[in-house]
Design a protein around this motif. Structure first.
Motif, PDB file in Angstrom:
ATOM      1  N   LEU A 891      -3.063  65.575  -2.312  1.00 12.46           N
ATOM      2  CA  LEU A 891      -3.748  65.048  -0.957  1.00 12.46           C
ATOM      3  C   LEU A 891      -5.127  65.367  -0.611  1.00 12.46           C
ATOM      4  O   LEU A 891      -5.844  64.654  -0.064  1.00 12.46           O
ATOM      5  CB  LEU A 891      -2.750  65.801   0.049  1.00 12.46           C
ATOM      6  N   ARG A 892      -5.458  66.470  -1.460  1.00 13.16           N
ATOM      7  CA  ARG A 892      -6.952  66.724  -1.196  1.00 13.16           C
ATOM      8  C   ARG A 892      -7.712  65.678  -1.669  1.00 13.16           C
ATOM      9  O   ARG A 892      -8.800  64.925  -1.095  1.00 13.16           O
ATOM     10  CB  ARG A 892      -7.254  68.057  -2.102  1.00 13.16           C
ATOM     11  N   ALA A 893      -7.306  64.725  -2.894  1.00 13.41           N
ATOM     12  CA  ALA A 893      -8.226  63.779  -3.046  1.00 13.41           C
ATOM     13  C   ALA A 893      -8.051  62.563  -2.391  1.00 13.41           C
ATOM     14  O   ALA A 893      -9.034  61.766  -2.083  1.00 13.41           O
ATOM     15  CB  ALA A 893      -7.577  63.183  -4.725  1.00 13.41           C
ATOM     16  N   TRP A 894      -6.988  62.328  -1.575  1.00  9.34           N
ATOM     17  CA  TRP A 894      -6.789  61.273  -0.552  1.00  9.34           C
ATOM     18  C   TRP A 894      -7.735  61.740   0.355  1.00  9.34           C
ATOM     19  O   TRP A 894      -8.194  60.607   0.942  1.00  9.34           O
ATOM     20  CB  TRP A 894      -5.180  61.180  -0.204  1.00  9.34           C
ATOM     21  N   GLY A 895      -7.840  62.889   0.813  1.00  2.00           N
ATOM     22  CA  GLY A 895      -8.552  62.967   2.090  1.00  2.00           C
ATOM     23  C   GLY A 895     -10.220  62.728   1.609  1.00  2.00           C
ATOM     24  O   GLY A 895     -10.777  62.229   2.378  1.00  2.00           O
ATOM     25  N   GLU A 896     -10.629  63.123   0.386  1.00  2.00           N
ATOM     26  CA  GLU A 896     -11.697  62.813  -0.017  1.00  2.00           C
ATOM     27  C   GLU A 896     -12.170  61.124  -0.136  1.00  2.00           C
ATOM     28  O   GLU A 896     -13.314  61.037   0.191  1.00  2.00           O
ATOM     29  CB  GLU A 896     -12.131  63.419  -1.238  1.00  2.00           C
ATOM     30  N   ILE A 897     -11.223  60.711  -0.571  1.00  2.32           N
ATOM     31  CA  ILE A 897     -11.106  58.939  -0.578  1.00  2.32           C
ATOM     32  C   ILE A 897     -11.398  58.583   0.644  1.00  2.32           C
ATOM     33  O   ILE A 897     -12.368  57.653   0.952  1.00  2.32           O
ATOM     34  CB  ILE A 897      -9.999  58.413  -1.547  1.00  2.32           C
ATOM     35  N   SER A 898     -10.693  58.960   1.750  1.00  2.00           N
ATOM     36  CA  SER A 898     -10.923  58.512   2.891  1.00  2.00           C
ATOM     37  C   SER A 898     -12.074  58.859   3.565  1.00  2.00           C
ATOM     38  O   SER A 898     -12.508  57.948   4.383  1.00  2.00           O
ATOM     39  CB  SER A 898      -9.649  59.172   3.747  1.00  2.00           C
ATOM     40  N   LEU A 899     -12.644  59.991   3.463  1.00  2.00           N
ATOM     41  CA  LEU A 899     -13.939  60.239   4.031  1.00  2.00           C
ATOM     42  C   LEU A 899     -15.017  59.351   3.338  1.00  2.00           C
ATOM     43  O   LEU A 899     -15.825  58.977   4.214  1.00  2.00           O
ATOM     44  CB  LEU A 899     -14.213  61.832   3.844  1.00  2.00           C
TER      45      LEU A 899
END
Length: 919
Positions: A891-899
């Motif tokens: 999920l951390r990677a998804w958060g960074e991708i979204s940002l």
């Protein structure tokens, strides 16, 4: 046997219309009373061939398919597939070749403009004819006609070949399909000056035209390709396929992109080898860069976007026969329109009547008998079909009918045409001029069927081209009444009195009559005079009876009127920066009048009108100036229309040409977009055109131009959206080679991104509605590139954002100790996430996201949702993980991708606002 072969026109030899009948017959070695012998006709048929136009075959299906594989970018893809196969990367190679085949199939199915114009021309020649052979008349297939045959013509016949008329009686033909003139042409048999224009050759009849009255004999002087129709077919065949503005610009764009891609791929290979990498590895890297930089989805997206435009235009009554033509209208700078049947109704209509010293206007258009007769704003005659005193009263009442009523009555009785309602349309048989008189009579409440029953015809003098008058004799309660109609200069000298408004006789006011006729003529009207004379019971109808003692009842002015919606359409075209030019075969004054009524030129102005004879005297440079500065061309022949279109194109104009006749076909094919009339147009015109209007209305062109502009806007939006991904992918590969690190993304993953996003994210842009004010922009400059400097800079900006986001996240994942598969999956999802948010940026290339209605295009939301579903699948579904070398991420990677995606969207919006403020 040596057959006589007449010398061709030119080189000092007179053309056929300039030869006396005897000389024309002598040239062919034929006697008008016996015709050719069967043996001689057979020999000539062997020499000259059948009376059938040549048809050139179009490209085969295989040729059209192979043509899809010769585009520069497709060739690079094919080369990339060959290289990857040579390196043993069979999955990558298979996917690349799959993309190539899919694009080729789409292009093959969407292409395919049928080259059937010449076949349609062949169908325009009559199939049966009455011919004189061995001194006897016989019916035969027109395909067997030969030069020197003597053929017989009668009303209703289609002329089977080009003929020098040699004898006949009251022969009239309609030649609108060939010359553009709606009114029938009266024929005679005397020689004409050698420089007489095609439309004025009254001693000739041409293949494909129709006889509407009388009968006659003609000498065949041209068959098959040697006819005027055949000459036009040669012009069509000689007109090259014109690349549309879109295909020209996309070819230039593809060529530039090809060299950039090849340059970057070569640079990648050289840098890698220089850094000590193996040549095989660098070949893979170069292929990855090429595959990443090529917008594989562009050909398919372009075809589908245009196909969507085709569907939209069909709903607005415009049928597209050639896909790139959808966009061509959006680029149009000049519309060259035929008059007859395009800007006008192609139906002679009475618009003015002068009777009893009063002028009346007539409303309604075409052959539909609905309208009113008005005098100074008041209804003069009720439109309801009641005969009133003209039928129910006595003979005396009839004689004392109003001058207007008598004018309508004369036009309806002295008439051989028929008006009837069939297949939900009003149709006519016979002379269109006479049909117009029936229509106006019905508008005045007089039905010709009832009139003929009440006032039966007892005798007639058919129309004669010498006296230019027709007369009929009718029985009215034991008395005889003659009604006549004809040219005012012929009928007026035969009149002693005229009817006053109340129907009583008054002295002839010649000055008022001539002034009224002249005023009608200045408005482009064809003027007919109508008169009557009462004879004693038993008197016969003779030439002497109508040469004196007549009473003038009125004048009628008629014209092929402009379409009502054409006026607004021309006005809108002018507002959109598109010039409208009329190019017609009709008379100059008629063309000037219609052009003024429609708004092509200012009504009442002495606008310049150039005729075909004027154009013939102009060299190429003078013609360019005339084409640029003059808006009305009259009495123009087919090759002159073609020459005018070419002159405009030589000056960089994007030309749309409208038309409906055989004479329009060469120019329709030469134009950047040819537009044919679907209802009243000939098959020849339809097959030569790229677009067909199902309602024959010039106003539909306005709607099609709006659609075309919207479609081009959407294509530019797609290109502006898709290129940053390809640019960013190429930069990532190049950056990895320069930095000496592993490729952050594989060729197979690049293909996944390019193909899925092109379909789910790019194609929804094709459904974007046209932006406000699209028809108040000037046309795009023909030389303008697909992307202007602003959009190119935006493509570079977004590509750099993708490079920074994807490459940065790839390196960060490596530092965190994540696997190569996870790092590449993160990088791949960064590309897709930025593409999704950038899609909403691209819904308008100038306005901010908030200025576009959020749900005006629901396909954008649906595509973004499906793309997210696919990204979840390739990230978490094992079969796809194995096929594409991906792995699940946290999920951390998804958060960074979204940002990263949101930051990219904000930067792009700031760039838009900065551009807007600077502009």
């Amino acid at each position: 046997m040596t057959l006589p072969r007449p010398p061709p026109a030119g080189n000092g030899n007179p053309p056929w219309h300039a030869l006396p009948v005897g000389d024309a017959l002598a040239c062919h070695g034929v006697d008008a009373n016996n015709g050719l012998t069967q043996e001689e006709a057979a020999a000539r048929l062997e020499r000259d061939g059948p009376n059938r136009l040549s048809v050139q075959p179009g490209r085969s299906a295989l040729q059209r398919f192979l043509n899809q594989l010769t585009e520069p970018l497709v060739l690079v893809l094919i080369g990339s597939g060959v290289v990857t196969a040579g390196l043993g990367e069979w999955i990558d190679s298979s996917v690349i070749f799959g993309v190539v085949i899919v694009n080729a199939v789409i292009g093959f199915l969407q292409e395919g403009k049928a080259e059937a114009a010449l076949a349609a021309l062949a169908r325009a020649v009559a199939t049966e004819v009455t011919v004189l052979r061995d001194g006897r008349r016989r019916r035969m297939d027109a395909v067997h006609l030969v030069p020197g045959d003597v053929v017989w013509l009668s009303a209703g016949d289609k002329v089977p070949a080009d003929l020098r008329l040699i004898s006949g009686k009251q022969l009239r033909t309609v030649e609108a399909a060939l010359t553009g003139e709606a009114a029938p042409t009266d024929k005679h048999f005397d020689p004409l000056p050698a420089d007489t224009l095609l439309a004025d050759r009254r001693n000739m009849a041409y293949a494909g035209t129709t006889v509407v009255a009388g009968q006659g004999q003609g000498l065949v002087i041209g068959t098959a390709d040697a006819t005027e129709t055949g000459r036009i077919s040669g012009l069509i065949a000689g007109a090259p396929e014109i690349a549309t503005p879109l295909t020209k610009k996309m070819a230039e764009f593809a060529g530039l992109l090809l060299w950039v891609i090849l340059g970057l791929a070569a640079l990648t290979f050289v840098i890698g080898v220089w850094r000590g990498e193996s040549m095989a590895a660098m070949m893979v890297a170069a292929v990855a860069l090429a595959v990443g930089a090529i917008p594989e989805g562009l050909p398919a997206a372009m075809s589908i976007t245009l196909a969507i435009g085709v569907s939209r235009m069909a709903k607005r009554r415009a049928i597209i026969r050639h896909l790139p033509a959808v966009e061509s209208l959006g680029s149009t700078t000049v519309i060259c329109s035929d008059k007859t049947g395009t800007l006008t109704e192609n139906a002679m209509t009475v618009t003015e009547i002068w009777a009893g010293g009063e002028a009346f206007g007539v409303s309604g258009q075409g052959y539909k008998p609905e309208g009113e007769l008005r005098l100074r704003g008041e209804i003069a005659v009720p439109p309801a079909p009641t005969l009133g005193d003209a039928v129910s009263g006595s003979a005396g009442d009839m004689a004392l009918g109003t001058a207007l009523r008598e004018t309508l009555l004369a036009g309806a009785l002295c008439n051989d045409a028929a008006l009837y309602h069939e297949h939900r349309q009003w149709q006519i048989t016979g002379d269109p001029t006479e049909a117009a008189l029936l229509v106006v009579a019905r508008k005045g409440g007089l039905d010709e069927t009832t009139l003929h029953n009440v006032f039966p015809r007892r005798d007639e003098l058919p129309f004669d081209s010498a006296r230019q008058t027709m007369a009929t004799l009718h029985a009215i309660e034991g008395r005889s009444m003659v009604y006549a109609k004809g040219a005012i200069e012929k009928l007026l000298p035969a009149c002693r009195n005229m009817l006053a408004a109340d129907g009583s006789e008054a002295p002839l006011d010649t000055a008022a009559l001539e002034a009224s006729a002249a005023l009608m003529a200045t408005r482009g009207l064809r003027v007919l005079a109508l008169a009557r004379r009462q004879l004693a019971a038993g008197d016969e109808l003779t030439e002497a009876a109508i040469s004196a003692g007549m009473v003038l009842v009125g004048l009628v002015g008629m014209i092929d009127p402009p379409r009502v919606r054409a006026v607004g359409a021309v006005r809108t075209c002018h507002a959109a920066g598109i010039r409208v030019k009329m190019i017609t075969g009709d008379h100059a004054e008629t063309a000037r009048a219609i052009a003024g009524q429609i708004g092509i030129v200012k009504a009442g102005d002495a606008a310049t009108v150039l005729t075909g004879r004027d154009l013939a005297r102009l060299d190429d440079e003078a013609l360019k100036a005339a084409a640029r500065n003059v808006d009305v061309f009259a009495r123009v022949e087919p090759e002159q229309k073609l020459r005018l279109v070419r002159a405009l194109q030589a000056q960089g104009e994007v030309v749309a040409m409208t038309g409906d006749g055989v004479n329009d076909a060469p120019a329709l094919k030469q134009a950047d977009i040819g537009i044919a009339m679907g209802m009243g147009g000939t098959d020849v015109a339809k097959e030569a055109a790229a677009m067909v209007l199902t309602d024959d209305n010039f106003a539909t062109i306005e709607a099609a131009v709006e659609e075309g502009r919207g479609i081009y806007d959407n294509l530019v939006k797609f290109i502006t959206w898709t290129l940053p991904t390809n640019f960013g992918e190429g930069l990532v590969i190049l950056a990895a080679i320069v930095a000496g690190v592993t490729l952050p993304i594989t060729p197979l993953q690049i293909l996944w991104i390019n193909m899925t996003t092109a379909v789910l994210l790019g194609l929804p842009l094709a459904f974007e509605p046209a932006e406000r004010g699209i028809m108040h922009r000037p046309p795009r400059p023909p030389g303008a590139p697909v992307l202007d400097a602003v959009l190119i800079e935006r493509v570079v900006l977004v590509g750099i954002l993708m490079l920074a986001g994807a490459f940065g996240m790839f390196l960060l994942a490596g530092e965190r100790g994540q696997s190569m598969a996870e790092a590449r999956t993160i990088a791949m999802n960064v590309f897709v996430a930025i593409e999704i948010v950038y899609l909403f940026n691209c819904r308008s290339l100038r306005l901010p996201v908030t200025a576009v209605a959020a749900f005006s295009n629901p396909w954008v939301w649906a595509g973004a949702g499906l793309q997210l579903v696919l990204q979840m699948a390739i990230t978490y579904w094992a079969p796809l993980n194995n096929a594409f070398a991906t792995a699940p991420i946290d999920l951390r990677a998804w958060g960074e991708i979204s940002l990263i995606a949101l930051v990219a969207m904000g930067i792009i919006e700031l760039e838009k606002r900065w551009r807007g403020a600077a502009g």
